[in-house]
Design a protein around this motif. Structure first.
Motif, PDB file in Angstrom:
ATOM      1  N   PRO A  84     -27.440 -19.904  47.664  1.00 37.36           N
ATOM      2  CA  PRO A  84     -26.721 -20.752  48.628  1.00 37.36           C
ATOM      3  C   PRO A  84     -27.229 -22.190  48.675  1.00 37.36           C
ATOM      4  CG  PRO A  84     -28.083 -19.137  49.767  1.00 37.36           C
ATOM      5  CD  PRO A  84     -28.124 -18.805  48.312  1.00 37.36           C
ATOM      6  N   VAL A  85     -28.515 -22.388  48.562  1.00 35.97           N
ATOM      7  CA  VAL A  85     -29.066 -23.746  48.646  1.00 35.97           C
ATOM      8  C   VAL A  85     -28.627 -24.575  47.448  1.00 35.97           C
ATOM      9  CG1 VAL A  85     -31.195 -25.088  48.709  1.00 35.97           C
ATOM     10  CG2 VAL A  85     -31.025 -22.988  50.036  1.00 35.97           C
ATOM     11  N   ALA A  86     -28.666 -23.986  46.273  1.00 31.16           N
ATOM     12  CA  ALA A  86     -28.276 -24.711  45.060  1.00 31.16           C
ATOM     13  C   ALA A  86     -26.801 -25.098  45.103  1.00 31.16           C
ATOM     14  CB  ALA A  86     -28.567 -23.862  43.829  1.00 31.16           C
ATOM     15  N   VAL A  87     -25.956 -24.189  45.568  1.00 36.89           N
ATOM     16  CA  VAL A  87     -24.521 -24.486  45.625  1.00 36.89           C
ATOM     17  C   VAL A  87     -24.248 -25.597  46.626  1.00 36.89           C
ATOM     18  CG1 VAL A  87     -22.264 -23.539  46.237  1.00 36.89           C
ATOM     19  CG2 VAL A  87     -23.832 -22.193  44.854  1.00 36.89           C
ATOM     20  N   VAL A  88     -24.885 -25.541  47.775  1.00 39.32           N
ATOM     21  CA  VAL A  88     -24.685 -26.581  48.786  1.00 39.32           C
ATOM     22  C   VAL A  88     -25.184 -27.930  48.274  1.00 39.32           C
ATOM     23  CG1 VAL A  88     -25.411 -27.347  51.080  1.00 39.32           C
ATOM     24  CG2 VAL A  88     -24.675 -25.001  50.740  1.00 39.32           C
ATOM     25  N   LEU A  89     -26.326 -27.956  47.593  1.00 36.35           N
ATOM     26  CA  LEU A  89     -26.833 -29.205  47.027  1.00 36.35           C
ATOM     27  C   LEU A  89     -25.882 -29.774  45.971  1.00 36.35           C
ATOM     28  CD1 LEU A  89     -30.661 -28.623  46.597  1.00 36.35           C
ATOM     29  CD2 LEU A  89     -29.560 -30.431  47.900  1.00 36.35           C
ATOM     30  N   GLU A  90     -25.381 -28.920  45.114  1.00 32.46           N
ATOM     31  CA  GLU A  90     -24.495 -29.401  44.057  1.00 32.46           C
ATOM     32  C   GLU A  90     -23.159 -29.874  44.603  1.00 32.46           C
ATOM     33  OE1 GLU A  90     -24.318 -26.316  41.125  1.00 32.46           O
ATOM     34  OE2 GLU A  90     -26.434 -26.528  40.630  1.00 32.46           O
ATOM     35  N   LEU A  91     -22.573 -29.140  45.532  1.00 26.83           N
ATOM     36  CA  LEU A  91     -21.310 -29.579  46.126  1.00 26.83           C
ATOM     37  C   LEU A  91     -21.505 -30.834  46.978  1.00 26.83           C
ATOM     38  CD1 LEU A  91     -19.634 -26.189  47.090  1.00 26.83           C
ATOM     39  CD2 LEU A  91     -19.055 -27.722  45.203  1.00 26.83           C
ATOM     40  N   GLY A  92     -22.627 -30.901  47.684  1.00 26.50           N
ATOM     41  CA  GLY A  92     -22.930 -32.098  48.471  1.00 26.50           C
ATOM     42  C   GLY A  92     -23.098 -33.319  47.588  1.00 26.50           C
ATOM     43  N   THR A  93     -23.751 -33.139  46.456  1.00 27.44           N
ATOM     44  CA  THR A  93     -23.923 -34.246  45.513  1.00 27.44           C
ATOM     45  C   THR A  93     -22.575 -34.682  44.939  1.00 27.44           C
ATOM     46  OG1 THR A  93     -26.136 -33.475  44.958  1.00 27.44           O
ATOM     47  CG2 THR A  93     -25.085 -34.968  43.402  1.00 27.44           C
ATOM     48  N   LEU A  94     -21.714 -33.729  44.661  1.00 23.11           N
ATOM     49  CA  LEU A  94     -20.379 -34.067  44.171  1.00 23.11           C
ATOM     50  C   LEU A  94     -19.617 -34.905  45.194  1.00 23.11           C
ATOM     51  CD1 LEU A  94     -18.154 -33.713  42.032  1.00 23.11           C
ATOM     52  CD2 LEU A  94     -17.457 -31.662  43.283  1.00 23.11           C
ATOM     53  N   VAL A  95     -19.682 -34.517  46.449  1.00 23.74           N
ATOM     54  CA  VAL A  95     -19.000 -35.278  47.507  1.00 23.74           C
ATOM     55  C   VAL A  95     -19.592 -36.682  47.627  1.00 23.74           C
ATOM     56  CG1 VAL A  95     -18.627 -35.389  50.008  1.00 23.74           C
ATOM     57  CG2 VAL A  95     -18.269 -33.243  48.792  1.00 23.74           C
ATOM     58  N   VAL A  96     -20.913 -36.781  47.586  1.00 17.91           N
ATOM     59  CA  VAL A  96     -21.563 -38.092  47.686  1.00 17.91           C
ATOM     60  C   VAL A  96     -21.169 -38.973  46.504  1.00 17.91           C
ATOM     61  CG1 VAL A  96     -23.799 -39.267  47.619  1.00 17.91           C
ATOM     62  CG2 VAL A  96     -23.471 -37.318  49.117  1.00 17.91           C
ATOM     63  N   CYS A  97     -21.090 -38.406  45.309  1.00 19.71           N
ATOM     64  CA  CYS A  97     -20.701 -39.200  44.133  1.00 19.71           C
ATOM     65  C   CYS A  97     -19.267 -39.700  44.243  1.00 19.71           C
ATOM     66  CB  CYS A  97     -20.887 -38.385  42.864  1.00 19.71           C
ATOM     67  SG  CYS A  97     -22.627 -38.159  42.443  1.00 19.71           S
ATOM     68  N   VAL A  98     -18.379 -38.882  44.761  1.00 22.51           N
ATOM     69  CA  VAL A  98     -16.998 -39.332  44.965  1.00 22.51           C
ATOM     70  C   VAL A  98     -16.975 -40.461  45.998  1.00 22.51           C
ATOM     71  CG1 VAL A  98     -14.743 -38.635  45.875  1.00 22.51           C
ATOM     72  CG2 VAL A  98     -15.931 -37.175  44.239  1.00 22.51           C
ATOM     73  N   LEU A  99     -17.751 -40.307  47.074  1.00 20.64           N
ATOM     74  CA  LEU A  99     -17.815 -41.362  48.084  1.00 20.64           C
ATOM     75  C   LEU A  99     -18.443 -42.639  47.524  1.00 20.64           C
ATOM     76  CD1 LEU A  99     -18.795 -39.290  51.233  1.00 20.64           C
ATOM     77  CD2 LEU A  99     -16.553 -40.261  50.669  1.00 20.64           C
ATOM     78  N   LEU A 100     -19.421 -42.508  46.634  1.00 23.99           N
ATOM     79  CA  LEU A 100     -19.997 -43.684  45.987  1.00 23.99           C
ATOM     80  C   LEU A 100     -18.970 -44.391  45.110  1.00 23.99           C
ATOM     81  CD1 LEU A 100     -23.583 -42.593  44.939  1.00 23.99           C
ATOM     82  CD2 LEU A 100     -22.971 -44.480  46.443  1.00 23.99           C
ATOM     83  N   PHE A 101     -18.135 -43.621  44.445  1.00 27.79           N
ATOM     84  CA  PHE A 101     -17.077 -44.202  43.619  1.00 27.79           C
ATOM     85  C   PHE A 101     -16.128 -45.027  44.491  1.00 27.79           C
ATOM     86  CE2 PHE A 101     -12.980 -43.847  41.337  1.00 27.79           C
ATOM     87  CZ  PHE A 101     -13.351 -44.438  40.149  1.00 27.79           C
ATOM     88  N   VAL A 102     -15.726 -44.462  45.616  1.00 28.82           N
ATOM     89  CA  VAL A 102     -14.854 -45.187  46.552  1.00 28.82           C
ATOM     90  C   VAL A 102     -15.605 -46.375  47.149  1.00 28.82           C
ATOM     91  CG1 VAL A 102     -13.591 -44.999  48.731  1.00 28.82           C
ATOM     92  CG2 VAL A 102     -13.461 -43.152  47.055  1.00 28.82           C
ATOM     93  N   GLY A 103     -16.862 -46.171  47.504  1.00 26.97           N
ATOM     94  CA  GLY A 103     -17.662 -47.245  48.075  1.00 26.97           C
ATOM     95  C   GLY A 103     -17.856 -48.416  47.130  1.00 26.97           C
ATOM     96  N   THR A 104     -17.888 -48.133  45.838  1.00 29.01           N
ATOM     97  CA  THR A 104     -18.001 -49.203  44.858  1.00 29.01           C
ATOM     98  C   THR A 104     -16.769 -50.103  44.895  1.00 29.01           C
ATOM     99  OG1 THR A 104     -19.386 -47.823  43.454  1.00 29.01           O
ATOM    100  CG2 THR A 104     -18.334 -49.712  42.419  1.00 29.01           C
TER     101      THR A 104
END
Length: 76
Positions: free
Chosen positions: A15-35
């Motif tokens: 569960p921890v690994a999945v949450v970290l990976e999905l959370g990182t995916l969301v943050v990367c998408v937000l970084l793309f928009v933030g750029t």
């Protein structure tokens, strides 16, 4: 198996690994928009703003995956 079934199975196993990976995916998408938001505000003027946020969040993601998670895996 479907994608949701695979995700549920992975979540049950690690569960921890999945949450970290999905959370990182969301943050990367937000970084793309933030750029693009930072581009629309123009070049950095020294006061920070959206450029500073993009750089700090991006650096935090890189630090998490290159230092914190490998150290945690090694100590575990």
């Amino acid at each position: 198996m479907s994608l949701t079934a695979d995700l549920r199975a992975a979540l049950a196993d690690e569960p921890v690994a999945v949450v970290l990976e999905l959370g990182t995916l969301v943050v990367c998408v937000l970084l793309f928009v933030g750029t693009f938001v930072a581009f629309s505000s123009g070049p950095p003027t020294g006061r920070g703003g959206p450029w500073l946020a993009v750089v700090v969040v991006g650096a935090a993601v890189v630090l998490l995956w290159t230092a914190v998670i490998p150290a945690f895996d090694r100590l575990r």
